[in-house]
Scaffold this motif. Sequence first.
Motif, PDB file in Angstrom:
ATOM      1  N   TRP A 225       0.827  -1.206   0.000  1.00  0.00           N
ATOM      2  CA  TRP A 225       0.000   0.000   0.000  1.00  0.00           C
ATOM      3  C   TRP A 225       0.864   1.259   0.000  1.00  0.00           C
ATOM      4  O   TRP A 225       1.961   1.275   0.573  1.00  0.00           O
TER       5      TRP A 225
ATOM      6  N   TYR B 220      -5.112  -1.285  -7.100  1.00  0.00           N
ATOM      7  CA  TYR B 220      -6.298  -0.718  -6.457  1.00  0.00           C
ATOM      8  C   TYR B 220      -6.066   0.780  -6.263  1.00  0.00           C
ATOM      9  O   TYR B 220      -4.986   1.204  -5.810  1.00  0.00           O
TER      10      TYR B 220
ATOM     11  N   GLU C 223      -7.920   4.399  -4.699  1.00  0.00           N
ATOM     12  CA  GLU C 223      -9.012   4.977  -3.907  1.00  0.00           C
ATOM     13  C   GLU C 223      -8.864   6.489  -3.888  1.00  0.00           C
ATOM     14  O   GLU C 223      -7.775   7.019  -3.634  1.00  0.00           O
TER      15      GLU C 223
ATOM     16  N   ASN D  91     -13.573   4.371  -5.740  1.00  0.00           N
ATOM     17  CA  ASN D  91     -12.445   3.461  -5.928  1.00  0.00           C
ATOM     18  C   ASN D  91     -12.649   2.606  -7.165  1.00  0.00           C
ATOM     19  O   ASN D  91     -13.757   2.486  -7.692  1.00  0.00           O
TER      20      ASN D  91
ATOM     21  N   LEU E  57     -15.797  -3.563  -3.978  1.00  0.00           N
ATOM     22  CA  LEU E  57     -15.290  -2.192  -3.958  1.00  0.00           C
ATOM     23  C   LEU E  57     -16.161  -1.306  -3.074  1.00  0.00           C
ATOM     24  O   LEU E  57     -15.650  -0.414  -2.382  1.00  0.00           O
TER      25      LEU E  57
ATOM     26  N   LYS F 112     -17.760  -2.320  -0.418  1.00  0.00           N
ATOM     27  CA  LYS F 112     -17.378  -2.697   0.958  1.00  0.00           C
ATOM     28  C   LYS F 112     -16.068  -2.043   1.358  1.00  0.00           C
ATOM     29  O   LYS F 112     -15.918  -1.591   2.499  1.00  0.00           O
ATOM     30  N   ALA F 113     -15.121  -1.988   0.445  1.00  0.00           N
ATOM     31  CA  ALA F 113     -13.828  -1.364   0.753  1.00  0.00           C
ATOM     32  C   ALA F 113     -13.987   0.120   1.040  1.00  0.00           C
ATOM     33  O   ALA F 113     -13.301   0.676   1.915  1.00  0.00           O
TER      34      ALA F 113
ATOM     35  N   PRO G  70      -9.655  -0.527   4.516  1.00  0.00           N
ATOM     36  CA  PRO G  70      -9.957  -1.248   3.274  1.00  0.00           C
ATOM     37  C   PRO G  70      -9.006  -2.407   2.994  1.00  0.00           C
ATOM     38  O   PRO G  70      -9.290  -3.245   2.136  1.00  0.00           O
ATOM     39  N   TYR G  71      -7.873  -2.459   3.717  1.00  0.00           N
ATOM     40  CA  TYR G  71      -6.814  -3.406   3.364  1.00  0.00           C
ATOM     41  C   TYR G  71      -7.280  -4.860   3.325  1.00  0.00           C
ATOM     42  O   TYR G  71      -7.035  -5.559   2.340  1.00  0.00           O
TER      43      TYR G  71
ATOM     44  N   ILE H 145     -10.209  -6.155   2.933  1.00  0.00           N
ATOM     45  CA  ILE H 145     -11.212  -6.392   1.897  1.00  0.00           C
ATOM     46  C   ILE H 145     -10.562  -6.430   0.522  1.00  0.00           C
ATOM     47  O   ILE H 145     -10.893  -7.278  -0.324  1.00  0.00           O
ATOM     48  N   VAL H 146      -9.593  -5.539   0.260  1.00  0.00           N
ATOM     49  CA  VAL H 146      -8.909  -5.526  -1.024  1.00  0.00           C
ATOM     50  C   VAL H 146      -8.064  -6.789  -1.184  1.00  0.00           C
ATOM     51  O   VAL H 146      -7.975  -7.361  -2.286  1.00  0.00           O
TER      52      VAL H 146
END
Length: 547
Positions: A346, A420, A422, A496, A519, A521-522, A528-529, A531-532
């Motif tokens: 990330w 990903y 955001e 996102n 996405l 949910k994130a 968000p980590y 979930i991604v």
Amino acid sequence: MASVIPKLHELLRDWALKAVEGYDAAGVYLFGSLIYRDGAQFGESSDVDLVVTLPKLDNALERYRWLDAFVGHKSHLEIELMKLLSRKGDVPISSIVAITDEEITADVHKDGHREFFSANTFQDLTSGKFAVGLPSAGKSRPNRFLAAALSFSQKTRNQHFAISPNNTLKLHAYDGDDPLPKPIMRAAAMAARNQVEHAEVGVEHDVQEGLDAIFNELYLRRRGLPQWRHLYEVVSVRRKARGEWRPIQPSDQLLLGELIFDMAFGRSNGTSGGAGGSGDNDQGGPKPSRKADEVKVDEPVVITTHTTVGAKPPVPALPPLPRNSASAFFHERFAKAFPGIRRPTWFEDPAEIRLRLSSLLQEPLVFSNSIPIWWWRNGNIQIESFRIIEDDLCLMNYEELRVRRIAAMPGPSYKWNFVYVEAAAMEPTGLYNQSSESIEEEVSRMGYAVEEYGLLDDGTLLTRPEYDDGAKKIGDEIIDTTGRSELRVRYVSPYNFVIAAHDSPINNPRFDEHLASMLNKALNAGEPYPIVEKLSAMIAKLPLRTR
């Protein structure tokens, strides 16, 4: 029938005068059975044959607009002819050959008839005078590539005007399996071949060459006026891009016919015009380096190195995608943007985000045979451009994104890699008076809230309808914004999406609903980590694309 012919001539003369005075037609001429032997062979099923010369217009879009407007005048003629001749209303009574000065000079007819405009008898309906040949007809002899392209454009106009008294059309929507009707692709191949001095034998008959040539032209124009953007999107989806599949409407075919006309003369390579070098901005399009009457037999018109004084330099031809593999291309970009990364990583520092995305999405992003990098969300589309506007604000295609975090997500193999992205919510433009409640309602329905608007070259904001119409009322004036504005998309809630190769396993309609759900949910999660990373595990199980 003989008794009605004088009234018929009177009707046609009045109609021709209105065509010249009201529509700026350069000339209206009568030919065929109605004037041959004083109309002795004009019978109950004969056509009224007319030539209408277009006014001098700079580019494809201007001609398209004129043709679209003039069809109303032709429709009125059909109704009057039906009344006068007591005919049924489901078949056209008159046939219009609509031509430009270039077609007259080159003596090119829609059906390939030789010397049609130079050796035929015509009556000028505004003066009543008869003559063999139209003025300037046949002064040049075009090569076969130019002649084929111009014939097609002329034939498309003729079909556009083949409207019956009861409004039955001859030109129908096309929804076949090919991206475009084959005649359009063949004519485009001829037009493209006319711009190449030396080419492989037979390339002028290659429909794929024609399709690529048209798509390249639409790509160059897509940032200009909405008509070009619409056509670009329709053809892009029909070439297997993701999006809503739509037929090629009669109006689309008419505009493509005029585009092919310009391609044949090298007027459509984006060398001038408004935003995006559309070549059609109502301020004059690019001019050919030679007049039509200077075209010699079998000599291609090469415009690619010519630059008109004051014009932008020519846009070079797009190169093909290296190795013709979107996955391999994206893998190389991913490795250069995220070197040494083998697990989900990330980035939240603005400088890091700018560095990584600028490397991943650096030019070139568009090739003659592919746009290899795409983004996916509720909308799925190719990434054609990317640039940093401010420290944490970037512009991807038309989308303004205040990126707050990204993640490099390597897959089990390079084909499953994705990124990903955001973005934080941006302030509304103020153009639409959106309330916080309306934004929340849109978020609950779509997962995010968005505004579309136009940005004028002086910084003035336009509503999307104003942008589409090419004008805005400012104070006591209506300002023409044609060619001076560009489309923008702004997300007024967190947003996102994921970036991957066009042939990534993510490009799977069966996965779209799951992707949007994950996405959403994130976005709603505090962190968000996880979930991604769960999304990455789901993507790793998707099958490879077979085409």
